[in-house]
Structure formats: C-alpha cells, structure tokens
Scaffold this motif. Sequence first.
Motif, PDB file in Angstrom:
ATOM      1  N   GLU A 257      -9.827  60.049 -35.751  1.00 47.31           N
ATOM      2  CA  GLU A 257      -9.543  58.857 -34.951  1.00 47.31           C
ATOM      3  C   GLU A 257      -9.386  57.727 -35.628  1.00 47.31           C
ATOM      4  N   PHE A 258     -10.034  57.340 -36.410  1.00 43.88           N
ATOM      5  CA  PHE A 258     -10.117  55.955 -37.524  1.00 43.88           C
ATOM      6  C   PHE A 258      -9.086  56.143 -38.123  1.00 43.88           C
ATOM      7  N   ILE A 259      -8.440  57.051 -38.885  1.00 42.92           N
ATOM      8  CA  ILE A 259      -7.440  56.915 -39.552  1.00 42.92           C
ATOM      9  C   ILE A 259      -6.090  57.081 -38.836  1.00 42.92           C
ATOM     10  N   VAL A 260      -5.985  58.074 -38.004  1.00 42.64           N
ATOM     11  CA  VAL A 260      -4.705  58.293 -37.353  1.00 42.64           C
ATOM     12  C   VAL A 260      -4.503  57.311 -35.945  1.00 42.64           C
ATOM     13  N   SER A 261      -5.425  57.082 -35.350  1.00 40.31           N
ATOM     14  CA  SER A 261      -5.338  56.202 -34.234  1.00 40.31           C
ATOM     15  C   SER A 261      -5.715  54.723 -34.494  1.00 40.31           C
ATOM     16  N   GLY A 262      -6.590  54.665 -35.488  1.00 42.69           N
ATOM     17  CA  GLY A 262      -6.889  53.326 -35.729  1.00 42.69           C
ATOM     18  C   GLY A 262      -6.341  52.655 -36.985  1.00 42.69           C
ATOM     19  N   GLY A 263      -5.465  53.289 -37.405  1.00 45.17           N
ATOM     20  CA  GLY A 263      -4.563  53.143 -38.717  1.00 45.17           C
ATOM     21  C   GLY A 263      -5.183  52.500 -40.056  1.00 45.17           C
ATOM     22  N   ALA A 264      -6.325  53.089 -40.276  1.00 47.48           N
ATOM     23  CA  ALA A 264      -6.936  52.786 -41.388  1.00 47.48           C
ATOM     24  C   ALA A 264      -6.208  53.277 -42.548  1.00 47.48           C
ATOM     25  N   LYS A 265      -6.065  52.905 -43.439  1.00 47.54           N
ATOM     26  CA  LYS A 265      -5.135  53.177 -44.762  1.00 47.54           C
ATOM     27  C   LYS A 265      -6.315  53.611 -45.790  1.00 47.54           C
ATOM     28  N   HIS A 266      -7.575  52.896 -45.830  1.00 50.73           N
ATOM     29  CA  HIS A 266      -8.437  53.028 -46.706  1.00 50.73           C
ATOM     30  C   HIS A 266      -9.625  53.571 -46.190  1.00 50.73           C
ATOM     31  N   VAL A 267     -10.504  54.383 -47.035  1.00 51.25           N
ATOM     32  CA  VAL A 267     -11.559  54.880 -46.463  1.00 51.25           C
ATOM     33  C   VAL A 267     -12.856  54.431 -47.648  1.00 51.25           C
ATOM     34  N   VAL A 268     -14.088  54.265 -47.011  1.00 53.39           N
ATOM     35  CA  VAL A 268     -15.302  54.439 -47.922  1.00 53.39           C
ATOM     36  C   VAL A 268     -16.054  55.584 -47.418  1.00 53.39           C
ATOM     37  N   LEU A 269     -16.247  56.432 -48.377  1.00 44.48           N
ATOM     38  CA  LEU A 269     -16.990  57.669 -47.848  1.00 44.48           C
ATOM     39  C   LEU A 269     -18.444  57.770 -48.318  1.00 44.48           C
ATOM     40  N   GLN A 270     -19.240  57.835 -47.298  1.00 40.31           N
ATOM     41  CA  GLN A 270     -20.820  57.942 -47.362  1.00 40.31           C
ATOM     42  C   GLN A 270     -21.151  59.409 -47.483  1.00 40.31           C
ATOM     43  N   HIS A 271     -21.952  59.620 -48.392  1.00 40.29           N
ATOM     44  CA  HIS A 271     -22.416  60.940 -48.964  1.00 40.29           C
ATOM     45  C   HIS A 271     -23.868  61.111 -49.448  1.00 40.29           C
ATOM     46  N   ILE A 292     -12.444  64.175 -49.901  1.00 41.67           N
ATOM     47  CA  ILE A 292     -11.524  63.055 -50.380  1.00 41.67           C
ATOM     48  C   ILE A 292      -9.981  63.735 -50.171  1.00 41.67           C
ATOM     49  N   GLU A 293      -9.666  65.002 -50.406  1.00 41.46           N
ATOM     50  CA  GLU A 293      -8.459  65.519 -50.519  1.00 41.46           C
ATOM     51  C   GLU A 293      -7.966  65.495 -48.805  1.00 41.46           C
ATOM     52  N   LEU A 294      -8.839  65.988 -48.027  1.00 46.77           N
ATOM     53  CA  LEU A 294      -8.774  66.269 -46.537  1.00 46.77           C
ATOM     54  C   LEU A 294      -8.213  64.732 -46.058  1.00 46.77           C
ATOM     55  N   ILE A 295      -9.475  63.732 -46.620  1.00 45.87           N
ATOM     56  CA  ILE A 295      -8.695  62.410 -46.071  1.00 45.87           C
ATOM     57  C   ILE A 295      -7.392  61.924 -46.685  1.00 45.87           C
ATOM     58  N   ARG A 296      -7.062  62.481 -47.864  1.00 44.74           N
ATOM     59  CA  ARG A 296      -5.695  61.961 -48.046  1.00 44.74           C
ATOM     60  C   ARG A 296      -4.481  62.726 -47.386  1.00 44.74           C
ATOM     61  N   PHE A 297      -4.927  63.620 -46.942  1.00 39.05           N
ATOM     62  CA  PHE A 297      -3.903  64.643 -46.006  1.00 39.05           C
ATOM     63  C   PHE A 297      -3.679  63.891 -44.678  1.00 39.05           C
ATOM     64  N   TYR A 298      -4.815  63.301 -44.303  1.00 41.42           N
ATOM     65  CA  TYR A 298      -4.813  62.528 -43.046  1.00 41.42           C
ATOM     66  C   TYR A 298      -3.957  61.052 -43.221  1.00 41.42           C
ATOM     67  N   GLY A 299      -3.883  60.819 -44.426  1.00 42.13           N
ATOM     68  CA  GLY A 299      -2.909  59.466 -44.653  1.00 42.13           C
ATOM     69  C   GLY A 299      -3.603  58.365 -45.083  1.00 42.13           C
ATOM     70  N   ALA A 300      -4.904  58.315 -45.656  1.00 45.15           N
ATOM     71  CA  ALA A 300      -5.647  57.434 -46.168  1.00 45.15           C
ATOM     72  C   ALA A 300      -6.220  57.775 -47.717  1.00 45.15           C
ATOM     73  N   GLU A 301      -6.482  56.757 -48.310  1.00 46.49           N
ATOM     74  CA  GLU A 301      -6.867  56.626 -49.651  1.00 46.49           C
ATOM     75  C   GLU A 301      -8.512  56.375 -49.513  1.00 46.49           C
ATOM     76  N   THR A 302      -9.360  57.162 -50.243  1.00 42.26           N
ATOM     77  CA  THR A 302     -10.507  56.992 -50.416  1.00 42.26           C
ATOM     78  C   THR A 302     -10.905  55.944 -51.675  1.00 42.26           C
ATOM     79  N   LEU A 303     -11.207  54.632 -51.103  1.00 37.88           N
ATOM     80  CA  LEU A 303     -11.574  53.652 -52.128  1.00 37.88           C
ATOM     81  C   LEU A 303     -12.682  53.728 -53.081  1.00 37.88           C
ATOM     82  N   ALA A 304     -13.789  54.427 -52.350  1.00 33.24           N
ATOM     83  CA  ALA A 304     -15.332  54.238 -52.994  1.00 33.24           C
ATOM     84  C   ALA A 304     -15.934  55.615 -52.260  1.00 33.24           C
ATOM     85  N   VAL A 305     -17.023  55.676 -53.098  1.00 36.02           N
ATOM     86  CA  VAL A 305     -17.841  56.787 -52.353  1.00 36.02           C
ATOM     87  C   VAL A 305     -19.391  55.772 -52.240  1.00 36.02           C
ATOM     88  N   THR A 306     -20.096  55.950 -51.315  1.00 32.65           N
ATOM     89  CA  THR A 306     -21.334  55.119 -51.147  1.00 32.65           C
ATOM     90  C   THR A 306     -22.125  56.601 -50.917  1.00 32.65           C
TER      91      THR A 306
END
Length: 356
Positions: A257-271, A292-306
């Motif tokens: 939802e955050f990527i598709v509906s909220g228009g987030a083009k970038h992600v910080v991924l917590q792990h 990270i590849e799944l996030i790319r398929f949704y249309g966003a780039e993972t900037l960093a992993v935390t």
Amino acid sequence: MGNVVGNNAIVLTHGMLDSGSAKTAHGLIRGTERFTIKAIIDTKNAGKDAGEVLDGKHRNIPVYASIAEAQKNCTEKIDFCIIGLAFAGGKFPPDIMDILKEAIRGGIGIVNGLHEFLTNMPEYVELAKQHGVSLVDVRKPKIVEEMEYWSGRIHDVPAPRIAVIGTDCALGKRTTARFLMQASRNAGLKAEMIYTGQTGWMQGSKYGFVFDSTLNDFVSGELETAIVNCYNDVKPDVMFLEGQSALRNPLGPCGAEFIVSGGAKHVVLQHSPARQCFKGTTTPLPPLKNEIELIRFYGAETLAVTLNNSDLTLDEARKYQQQFRAELGIPVILPIEDGVDEIITLIKTRILEQKA
C-alpha cells in the motif's frame, strides 16, 4: 480518539518494561511530543531509570512499582496513564483492570492502544465520568462515513515519500522512521512522519491513521488522505511513511500500500538477521536480496537496509552489516548504534537534488 487535555503521563508496563511486549512504552521513552512522560509503572524494574532499562541511556524517567508511588513522587499532576503494552489478542488481561480503576479513581485518564475499547465498557465509562477524566481508545475506528476512499489525489503531491518497511513485524520500523524524520530536521530539511500505528499517534505525529483499525477497503484512501493533508498543510521536503508488518508475513501481509497507493518511490528496509521465521510462525523469512527485488517489482528502490540487532552481539551485528553491504551494494545501517545520517545524505543527494 477522545479528548486529550493535559499531557503529563505515566506509562503502565506491568512488569514487562524489559520485554518486546512493551514496544509502545519503548517508543514513548525514546520521545514523544504529545505527552510528557513522568514515570513508568513496572514492578519488576522499580527504582531504575526507564532509559537505562531500555537501551542503557539515562533519560531521567523513573520507574515506580505502583501508580500510588508515582503520584506521591511526581510534583505535577498526572493527567494520563498510557497502556504501554501489547497483550495477546489485543485484549486486557483481568489482572490489569483493577490498576486502571485505581488510576481513574486517582483522577488519571487512560490512553489505551489495544483492540479492546474502554469506551465500550459501561463500568469504566461511568467511573471516568464520576472522576472527571477521559478514556482515549486510540485504535477505535472511525465510522465508515468518515473514512476516505483512494481517489488519485496522491499524484498531485510532489514531495518525495520514503516508506520504512520491514522484512517482518515488530522490528522497529516506527523507531527508524522517527529517527529519519528527526535526522532530516537536524540536517535542515522540513520532514514529517506519516504514522500508521497507535504509538506513532501517542508520540505526537500529526498526520496518519491506525492501519490495523481501518476497514481494508479504506486503507489506501486513509493513507492518501494523510499524505495529501500533510503536504497541503506544511509542504514538507520529504515524508517518511511508517510501515506495518511485512510484504510476505502470512499473518498479515502489508507494505504494498505504501508503494502502490502512497506513491513511495524509495524504501528503507528494516531487517533482523537473527530472525529466521516470520514472528509467530514456522514460515522462513525470504533472503534479504529477494525482498529487495520484490520491492523493485512493486516500483520502488531500496535506498538502505537498517538492522535490528536483537539476539545478536554488537560484533555479530557488525559482521552481518559488512556482509550485507558487500552483497547488496547499498548502505546497511545500525540506526540505534550509529544514527541514520548516511541515509539522510543519500536522500539529499539522490532524491532532493535530482528533484530540484
């Protein structure tokens, strides 16, 4: 959500301050603009400083064994008792109810983030009325007529949105989102966090909604509305969207939802490197690279992993940090230990400067 008048608060953790069940309390100890936290009520850790219990940092928040002890030692009136725990099933355990009655009789209102609502309990509504205090059920949903459906207005919001999502639930996404917002402000940016959980509201975030209290049909619309209202009001340079659960968590997949509906083009991924299965399941977590590849398929780039380094020594966490940096080719950060300035530099150079 109810009427919050006065902001001096104590937080009830019921002997679980030093456990993962008290993540609402942990967030409030780390910081809140909505309340002034005067004390924590926790029998197990009474006599200590709450910050030292949490992460070894003294924050001048005393821990008392009871509400009566807190009232005796606090020089200012206590306005609210915040339930700082998540209980199994989101319901009150029987042994906490008398504590809530004690608070109400002592002239203290209750802020409740559970799925069970005090304002639906006639006994507590009447008791609160008798003592002139408020009951605030943070997760009580709006009526359908007040909810917003997704409309496409999000496309008119030029401010970049960065989604802070995770590989699982209960990893610290909100904490990282708040760190990013604060570090952005320290770097001279106008930044806001869109809250999506009860703790984000308790910490003072102005824009957002409680994701897991919202009818599924209206989640995207409520997210869009929060982002649009935030932009229209304050024109931030950047917004951080607090994620919930995880894209592939079988107990409650969430994040698209955050990527598709909220228009987030970038992600910080917590792990969390130590976590092998989705919390509460025997389903293995997918490899970090695949997420990270799944996030790319949704249309966003993972900037960093935390990284959340729970159940790891610091040396073990550093080894994972180095391994993931080499494997992924992006920054991998321990936000609590190192801060998030490296990500803010990326945001300024990779997103904001290019946008300008």
